[in-house]
Scaffold this motif. Structure first.
Motif, PDB file in Angstrom:
ATOM      1  N   TRP A  42       0.833  -1.211   0.000  1.00 50.67           N
ATOM      2  CA  TRP A  42       0.000   0.000   0.000  1.00 50.67           C
ATOM      3  C   TRP A  42       0.865   1.257   0.000  1.00 50.67           C
ATOM      4  O   TRP A  42       0.565   2.220  -0.695  1.00 50.67           O
ATOM      5  N   GLN A  46       0.388   4.237  -2.483  1.00 53.27           N
ATOM      6  CA  GLN A  46       0.092   5.575  -1.965  1.00 53.27           C
ATOM      7  C   GLN A  46       1.077   6.606  -2.515  1.00 53.27           C
ATOM      8  O   GLN A  46       0.678   7.710  -2.901  1.00 53.27           O
ATOM      9  N   ILE A  49       0.073   7.411  -6.009  1.00 55.20           N
ATOM     10  CA  ILE A  49      -1.155   8.222  -6.030  1.00 55.20           C
ATOM     11  C   ILE A  49      -0.829   9.675  -5.709  1.00 55.20           C
ATOM     12  O   ILE A  49      -1.275  10.591  -6.398  1.00 55.20           O
ATOM     13  N   TYR A  65      -9.076  11.871   0.227  1.00 60.23           N
ATOM     14  CA  TYR A  65      -8.996  11.058  -0.983  1.00 60.23           C
ATOM     15  C   TYR A  65      -8.038   9.882  -0.773  1.00 60.23           C
ATOM     16  O   TYR A  65      -8.370   8.733  -1.085  1.00 60.23           O
ATOM     17  N   GLN A  68      -9.589   7.276   1.462  1.00 60.68           N
ATOM     18  CA  GLN A  68     -10.593   6.483   0.748  1.00 60.68           C
ATOM     19  C   GLN A  68      -9.916   5.432  -0.128  1.00 60.68           C
ATOM     20  O   GLN A  68     -10.353   4.274  -0.183  1.00 60.68           O
ATOM     21  N   GLN A  69      -8.845   5.837  -0.819  1.00 59.74           N
ATOM     22  CA  GLN A  69      -8.113   4.906  -1.667  1.00 59.74           C
ATOM     23  C   GLN A  69      -7.495   3.790  -0.833  1.00 59.74           C
ATOM     24  O   GLN A  69      -7.508   2.624  -1.223  1.00 59.74           O
ATOM     25  N   SER A  72     -10.194   1.317   0.192  1.00 59.54           N
ATOM     26  CA  SER A  72     -10.597   0.523  -0.978  1.00 59.54           C
ATOM     27  C   SER A  72      -9.548  -0.528  -1.299  1.00 59.54           C
ATOM     28  O   SER A  72      -9.869  -1.686  -1.572  1.00 59.54           O
ATOM     29  N   TYR A  73      -8.282  -0.138  -1.249  1.00 60.57           N
ATOM     30  CA  TYR A  73      -7.180  -1.049  -1.575  1.00 60.57           C
ATOM     31  C   TYR A  73      -7.050  -2.165  -0.541  1.00 60.57           C
ATOM     32  O   TYR A  73      -6.972  -3.342  -0.891  1.00 60.57           O
ATOM     33  N   LYS A  78      -9.808  -3.460  -4.215  1.00 63.37           N
ATOM     34  CA  LYS A  78      -9.936  -2.678  -5.444  1.00 63.37           C
ATOM     35  C   LYS A  78      -8.570  -2.240  -5.941  1.00 63.37           C
ATOM     36  O   LYS A  78      -7.650  -2.026  -5.165  1.00 63.37           O
ATOM     37  N   VAL A  80      -6.491   0.600  -7.074  1.00 62.63           N
ATOM     38  CA  VAL A  80      -6.603   2.038  -6.856  1.00 62.63           C
ATOM     39  C   VAL A  80      -5.374   2.787  -7.357  1.00 62.63           C
ATOM     40  O   VAL A  80      -4.967   3.775  -6.763  1.00 62.63           O
ATOM     41  N   GLU A  81      -4.782   2.328  -8.459  1.00 64.16           N
ATOM     42  CA  GLU A  81      -3.632   3.057  -8.983  1.00 64.16           C
ATOM     43  C   GLU A  81      -4.024   4.492  -9.315  1.00 64.16           C
ATOM     44  O   GLU A  81      -5.196   4.796  -9.500  1.00 64.16           O
ATOM     45  N   TYR A  85      -8.358  11.420 -10.119  1.00 67.40           N
ATOM     46  CA  TYR A  85      -8.502  12.473  -9.107  1.00 67.40           C
ATOM     47  C   TYR A  85      -8.373  13.824  -9.767  1.00 67.40           C
ATOM     48  O   TYR A  85      -7.412  14.101 -10.459  1.00 67.40           O
TER      49      TYR A  85
END
Length: 89
Positions: A42, A46, A49, A65, A68-69, A72-73, A78, A80-81, A85
């Motif tokens: 992660w 991150q 992102i 944001y 939230q990612q 989700s990850y 999910k 989330v690459e 945004y």
């Protein structure tokens, strides 16, 4: 001896984190359910992102944001690459 957790992200038993990596209830949930390996994965996501979206983590919207990612990850499996945004102008 390492603390083991049943990692919900990797769907296997793996070495756990040494302490909650995030404040509050979410940090405890991560500590109890996410392995060190999944957390390190992660952290890489991150970083991408934040960098690719040029997020300023001093901005509360950017932090929301990223949180939230993260959820989700880690917990919803999910992808989330860095994409999609659009900061407010």
């Amino acid at each position: 001896m390492a603390r083991m957790v049943q990692c919900v992200k990797l769907k296997k038993e793996a070495e756990g984190l040494d302490f909650p990596p995030y404040p509050g209830e979410l940090g405890v949930k991560i500590y109890q359910n996410i392995s060190r390996e999944a957390w390190m994965n992660w952290m890489d996501v991150q970083t991408r992102i934040v960098n690719e979206n040029r997020l300023n983590l001093a901005d509360a919207r950017a932090r929301k944001y990223v949180k939230q990612q993260m959820e989700s990850y880690l917990f919803e499996d999910k992808n989330v690459e860095a994409q999609g945004y659009v900061p407010q102008s």
